[in-house]
Design a protein around this motif. Sequence first.
Motif, mmCIF file in Angstrom:
data_model
loop_
_atom_site.group_PDB
_atom_site.id
_atom_site.type_symbol
_atom_site.label_atom_id
_atom_site.label_comp_id
_atom_site.label_asym_id
_atom_site.label_seq_id
_atom_site.Cartn_x
_atom_site.Cartn_y
_atom_site.Cartn_z
ATOM 1 N N GLU A 1 39.219 32.026 47.539
ATOM 2 C CA GLU A 1 39.061 31.174 46.351
ATOM 3 C C GLU A 1 37.611 31.113 45.912
ATOM 4 O OE1 GLU A 1 42.047 28.823 49.078
ATOM 5 O OE2 GLU A 1 40.163 29.926 49.305
ATOM 6 N N SER B 1 39.643 30.587 40.866
ATOM 7 C CA SER B 1 40.223 31.916 41.044
ATOM 8 C C SER B 1 40.563 32.122 42.508
ATOM 9 C CB SER B 1 39.235 32.994 40.601
ATOM 10 O OG SER B 1 38.898 32.869 39.242
ATOM 11 N N CYS B 2 41.531 32.978 42.747
ATOM 12 C CA CYS B 2 41.930 33.325 44.108
ATOM 13 C C CYS B 2 42.269 34.810 44.113
ATOM 14 C CB CYS B 2 43.125 32.493 44.543
ATOM 15 S SG CYS B 2 43.883 33.000 46.110
ATOM 16 N N VAL B 3 41.465 35.585 44.821
ATOM 17 C CA VAL B 3 41.700 37.023 44.907
ATOM 18 C C VAL B 3 42.469 37.315 46.192
ATOM 19 C CG1 VAL B 3 40.654 39.296 45.027
ATOM 20 C CG2 VAL B 3 39.625 37.522 43.588
ATOM 21 N N ARG C 1 48.465 34.107 36.630
ATOM 22 C CA ARG C 1 48.159 35.199 37.538
ATOM 23 C C ARG C 1 47.956 36.485 36.757
ATOM 24 N NH1 ARG C 1 52.963 35.218 41.550
ATOM 25 N NH2 ARG C 1 51.860 37.029 42.418
ATOM 26 N N LYS D 1 45.010 42.564 38.683
ATOM 27 C CA LYS D 1 43.748 42.254 39.362
ATOM 28 C C LYS D 1 43.969 41.533 40.688
ATOM 29 C CE LYS D 1 40.967 41.929 35.156
ATOM 30 N NZ LYS D 1 40.063 41.061 34.344
ATOM 31 N N ASN D 2 45.232 41.357 41.073
ATOM 32 C CA ASN D 2 45.547 40.620 42.314
ATOM 33 C C ASN D 2 44.871 39.253 42.341
ATOM 34 O OD1 ASN D 2 46.991 42.843 43.071
ATOM 35 N ND2 ASN D 2 45.722 43.362 44.847
ATOM 36 N N THR D 3 44.863 38.585 41.220
ATOM 37 C CA THR D 3 44.119 37.333 41.098
ATOM 38 C C THR D 3 44.996 36.219 40.536
ATOM 39 O OG1 THR D 3 42.062 38.553 40.767
ATOM 40 C CG2 THR D 3 42.063 36.235 40.146
ATOM 41 N N TYR E 1 44.856 32.163 39.124
ATOM 42 C CA TYR E 1 43.924 31.244 38.462
ATOM 43 C C TYR E 1 44.501 29.836 38.396
ATOM 44 C CZ TYR E 1 41.975 35.658 36.755
ATOM 45 O OH TYR E 1 41.449 36.921 36.668
ATOM 46 N N CYS F 1 44.433 28.110 47.709
ATOM 47 C CA CYS F 1 45.532 28.939 47.238
ATOM 48 C C CYS F 1 46.325 29.420 48.449
ATOM 49 C CB CYS F 1 45.061 30.104 46.393
ATOM 50 S SG CYS F 1 44.120 31.361 47.272
#
Length: 124
Positions: free
Chosen positions: A6, A21-23, A72, A76-78, A80, A96
Amino acid sequence: QVQLVESGGGLVQAGGSLRLSCVASGRTFSSYIMGWFRQAPGKEREFVAGIRGSAGSTYYADSVKGRFTISRDNAKNTLYLQMNSLKPEDTAVYYCATATGVLVPITPRGYDYWGQGTQVTVSS
């Protein structure tokens, strides 16, 4: 190994906005449910919002409905969390998490992987 990282937390005045954000890595992102939880000092971890995989159906806690938006970007595998009209009671560590299944869990035990959390502080 699934990893969730995050970012985006910080200090903001009441009425302000932040975007978290959370990758994600280590899992086919689009296939899994993603959720945001938060935990304030002395309180239990609580559900904030959740989103299904490719279909993108969203779910919110009543306390944030109309103010927060989960989204999401599967390319980008992200994940929000757009947080608007922030209140002092939104102050917490935000996490997340990812889950398998069809229905979005609203309890922490429904999720199998978690990020390290990011601090959000809202001043009055």
